[in-house]
Design a protein around this motif. Sequence first.
Motif, PDB file in Angstrom:
ATOM      1  N   SER A 173       0.812  -1.213   0.000  1.00  0.00           N
ATOM      2  CA  SER A 173       0.000   0.000   0.000  1.00  0.00           C
ATOM      3  C   SER A 173       0.849   1.268   0.000  1.00  0.00           C
ATOM      4  CB  SER A 173      -0.928   0.014   1.217  1.00  0.00           C
ATOM      5  OG  SER A 173      -0.179   0.076   2.422  1.00  0.00           O
ATOM      6  N   GLY A 174       2.176   1.109  -0.010  1.00  0.00           N
ATOM      7  CA  GLY A 174       3.062   2.270  -0.042  1.00  0.00           C
ATOM      8  C   GLY A 174       3.361   2.875   1.308  1.00  0.00           C
ATOM      9  N   PRO A 220       3.930   0.110  -4.382  1.00  0.00           N
ATOM     10  CA  PRO A 220       3.230   0.553  -5.598  1.00  0.00           C
ATOM     11  C   PRO A 220       4.040   1.593  -6.359  1.00  0.00           C
ATOM     12  CG  PRO A 220       2.240   1.537  -3.642  1.00  0.00           C
ATOM     13  CD  PRO A 220       3.240   0.534  -3.156  1.00  0.00           C
ATOM     14  N   ASN A 221       3.686   1.782  -7.611  1.00  0.00           N
ATOM     15  CA  ASN A 221       4.385   2.759  -8.442  1.00  0.00           C
ATOM     16  C   ASN A 221       4.267   4.151  -7.833  1.00  0.00           C
ATOM     17  OD1 ASN A 221       4.689   0.552 -10.050  1.00  0.00           O
ATOM     18  ND2 ASN A 221       3.514   1.338 -11.783  1.00  0.00           N
ATOM     19  N   GLY A 222       5.398   4.815  -7.758  1.00  0.00           N
ATOM     20  CA  GLY A 222       5.410   6.150  -7.172  1.00  0.00           C
ATOM     21  C   GLY A 222       6.822   6.599  -6.854  1.00  0.00           C
ATOM     22  N   VAL A 223       6.921   7.730  -6.176  1.00  0.00           N
ATOM     23  CA  VAL A 223       8.204   8.326  -5.813  1.00  0.00           C
ATOM     24  C   VAL A 223       8.411   8.203  -4.303  1.00  0.00           C
ATOM     25  CG1 VAL A 223       9.568  10.458  -5.797  1.00  0.00           C
ATOM     26  CG2 VAL A 223       8.147   9.894  -7.781  1.00  0.00           C
ATOM     27  N   TYR A 224       9.635   7.842  -3.920  1.00  0.00           N
ATOM     28  CA  TYR A 224       9.947   7.565  -2.519  1.00  0.00           C
ATOM     29  C   TYR A 224      11.239   8.263  -2.104  1.00  0.00           C
ATOM     30  CZ  TYR A 224       6.572   3.787  -3.124  1.00  0.00           C
ATOM     31  OH  TYR A 224       5.432   3.067  -3.387  1.00  0.00           O
ATOM     32  N   ILE A 225      11.256   8.726  -0.871  1.00  0.00           N
ATOM     33  CA  ILE A 225      12.503   9.179  -0.253  1.00  0.00           C
ATOM     34  C   ILE A 225      13.213   7.919   0.232  1.00  0.00           C
ATOM     35  CG2 ILE A 225      13.526  10.556   1.583  1.00  0.00           C
ATOM     36  CD1 ILE A 225      10.860  12.200   1.546  1.00  0.00           C
ATOM     37  N   THR A 226      14.489   7.792  -0.122  1.00  0.00           N
ATOM     38  CA  THR A 226      15.204   6.538   0.133  1.00  0.00           C
ATOM     39  C   THR A 226      16.642   6.789   0.582  1.00  0.00           C
ATOM     40  OG1 THR A 226      15.830   6.443  -2.220  1.00  0.00           O
ATOM     41  CG2 THR A 226      13.851   5.219  -1.555  1.00  0.00           C
ATOM     42  N   TYR A 227      17.272   5.702   0.985  1.00  0.00           N
ATOM     43  CA  TYR A 227      18.725   5.634   1.077  1.00  0.00           C
ATOM     44  C   TYR A 227      19.179   4.626   0.040  1.00  0.00           C
ATOM     45  CZ  TYR A 227      19.227   8.054   5.605  1.00  0.00           C
ATOM     46  OH  TYR A 227      19.239   8.980   6.603  1.00  0.00           O
ATOM     47  N   LYS A 276       9.915   6.884   2.862  1.00  0.00           N
ATOM     48  CA  LYS A 276       8.599   7.530   2.798  1.00  0.00           C
ATOM     49  C   LYS A 276       8.165   7.676   1.344  1.00  0.00           C
ATOM     50  CE  LYS A 276       6.208  11.745   4.400  1.00  0.00           C
ATOM     51  NZ  LYS A 276       5.205  11.048   5.228  1.00  0.00           N
ATOM     52  N   MET A 277       6.872   7.436   1.088  1.00  0.00           N
ATOM     53  CA  MET A 277       6.324   7.686  -0.240  1.00  0.00           C
ATOM     54  C   MET A 277       5.870   9.143  -0.321  1.00  0.00           C
ATOM     55  SD  MET A 277       3.191   5.681  -2.150  1.00  0.00           S
ATOM     56  CE  MET A 277       2.945   5.831  -3.929  1.00  0.00           C
ATOM     57  N   THR A 278       6.196   9.809  -1.432  1.00  0.00           N
ATOM     58  CA  THR A 278       5.822  11.222  -1.561  1.00  0.00           C
ATOM     59  C   THR A 278       4.706  11.452  -2.580  1.00  0.00           C
ATOM     60  OG1 THR A 278       7.595  11.605  -3.165  1.00  0.00           O
ATOM     61  CG2 THR A 278       8.092  12.029  -0.838  1.00  0.00           C
TER      62      THR A 278
END
Length: 307
Positions: A173-174, A220-227, A276-278
């Motif tokens: 679910s992101g 899910p498809n999307g943009v995420y803050i990552t390391y 985090k998903m943005t």
Amino acid sequence: MITFNSLEEIRDVEACAVALGNFDGVHIGHQELILNAVKTAQKHGIKSAVFTFSNHPKGLMPASKEVKNIIYSEEKALLIENLGVNYLFNIEFTNEIKTMEPVDFVEKLIVNKFNAKETFCGFNYRFGYKAAGSVELLKECGKRFGFSANVIEPVIIDGEVVSSTLIRGLIKSGEVDECYKYLGRNYDIGGEVVVGNRLGKSLGFPTSNIMIDETMVTPPNGVYITYCIYNGIKYPSVTNVGVKPTVGVYKKNMETHIFNFDKELYGKHIKIEFLKMTRDEVKFANVEELSAQIARDCDIAKKYHGL
């Protein structure tokens, strides 16, 4: 830690306190169970062990959906080793094991192969043919075969029983930012960096691309803050998961832009930790709109990382 990958390899092991379970996420609940086995083994001067399956048992069940993995088998083994375990019985779940009567499962595996003097399992542990074996039967077998059966109560966080099913649901679910409190670490996925379409580089945002492993649960498809983890070092990054709808038709993959980083990573193994998903992935009218949104995505991620 000594790892056994088949029953044939296991001969004359020392007396053990064995943690029983699939441990398909080595989440906080799993860690609690395994640590109980480790501490008891140390107390009694015996070996600590984990008995798990190298493949998910549900994969051999009729009409069952494939269960996606939360972690890779190598990562699973390393997490278990870091808990202080002496033996890992990492056995393939075969039709032979699947059709064992519960008492035979205990006698032939837990007693004769693993030399268990103590066993530890979750409250809902099932074993044997058609999962007919219960914790009550395990306790009865313990009295019969001379081992103690310890049932560990579930770990509850924020009113939720910590489980792999819960964690899979959060990832799908992101809600990747919720995973840490149940896993005890950030959710991550890794792979070898492959050559992409180089669009990111042409837009001024070079990315490292990883193909999605179909056996793994993915967000899910999307943009995420990552390391991005490379050579054991964490680099702040922003990651797009998806199919790049603005620029063509592609298979789902991950492309990560690493801030303040200029090394060439093609062919290297990296790991992406999701924080985090943005936003969801969307199709833009043109590349210019996409480029402007990527710049905004980077600004959001940089602010989060304190850059």
